[in-house]
Write an enzyme that holds these catalytic residues in place. Sequence first.
Site, mmCIF file in Angstrom:
data_model
loop_
_atom_site.group_PDB
_atom_site.id
_atom_site.type_symbol
_atom_site.label_atom_id
_atom_site.label_comp_id
_atom_site.label_asym_id
_atom_site.label_seq_id
_atom_site.Cartn_x
_atom_site.Cartn_y
_atom_site.Cartn_z
ATOM 1 N N PRO A 1 -6.846 -0.163 1.027
ATOM 2 C CA PRO A 1 -7.579 0.478 2.061
ATOM 3 C C PRO A 1 -9.028 -0.240 2.362
ATOM 4 O O PRO A 1 -9.236 -0.153 3.775
ATOM 5 C CB PRO A 1 -7.486 1.951 1.447
ATOM 6 C CG PRO A 1 -6.588 1.913 0.507
ATOM 7 C CD PRO A 1 -6.545 0.543 -0.198
ATOM 8 N N TYR A 2 -9.829 -0.294 1.360
ATOM 9 C CA TYR A 2 -10.982 -0.863 1.504
ATOM 10 C C TYR A 2 -11.015 -2.308 2.431
ATOM 11 O O TYR A 2 -11.628 -2.421 3.346
ATOM 12 C CB TYR A 2 -11.709 -0.903 0.345
ATOM 13 C CG TYR A 2 -13.271 -1.313 0.194
ATOM 14 C CD1 TYR A 2 -13.972 -0.674 0.672
ATOM 15 C CD2 TYR A 2 -13.598 -2.760 -0.141
ATOM 16 C CE1 TYR A 2 -15.149 -0.777 0.912
ATOM 17 C CE2 TYR A 2 -14.799 -2.962 -0.117
ATOM 18 C CZ TYR A 2 -15.862 -2.086 0.271
ATOM 19 O OH TYR A 2 -17.238 -2.518 0.270
#
Length: 252
Positions: free
Chosen positions: A144-145
């Site tokens: 996600p990052y």
Amino acid sequence: MASLSFRLDGLRALITGGGSGIGKSIADAMRDAGAIVVVCDVNDSTQPNYICDVSKTSDVEAMFKAIERDLGGLDILVNNVGVPGPTARVDEMDPDAYDECVRVNLGGTFRVTHFAVPMLLKTKGSMINISTSAGIFGYPLRSPYVAAKWGVIGLTKSWAMELGEFGVRVNAICPGSVSGPRMDGVIEREAQVVGKTPQEIRTGYEKQVSLQTFIEPDDIAASCVFLSSPAGRFISGQVLPVDGNIETMRSN
């Protein structure tokens, strides 16, 4: 040939997430260079000028109304707010945690910029988006990052093209592993997931880098001052890694 200044005297700057860590270092460095600096943070304990959750449009809109009232405009924007997000393999990750990370890191950058640009157009200002080396490389267990930070670079490139004809410059800085509590937390979580000690993970991160060391928040701050100053007047649409030359993002 006249020398170009690295000073920011009288320029009005907003640093999002400026209450601690990299954001605080950027705010301090810009003040030292002569800028009039305000910061926002979701955490009121850091005593920001404005309390703002950048994932909420209403918060961001209210903040910019206050900035217009307090400063009368804006010359520099640093989109620094970010959260580390979950650490897990994709099939073991909570989809809601994925959404939250992207909503803050990518959506927050969009929301703040949406309201800042009318001010920056008036001043032919400068914008810096803080991405990360994970916005250039793949980064296992942190998808996600990575997705959000790759997206920040895409926004940077697109906005530089959209706004350049109006004299607004847009750049991104990609920090590597930055010393501090946030990186300590990243290391702790990764150690738990892969079954290693935090020191083993830390050593792995150091070995990713040609200079074999972590960098300091002040290194990011110095780059922000340069890009915002007259000395950086023709730099736009660029992605600047400040990472000691990361060779890989696989720490183990």
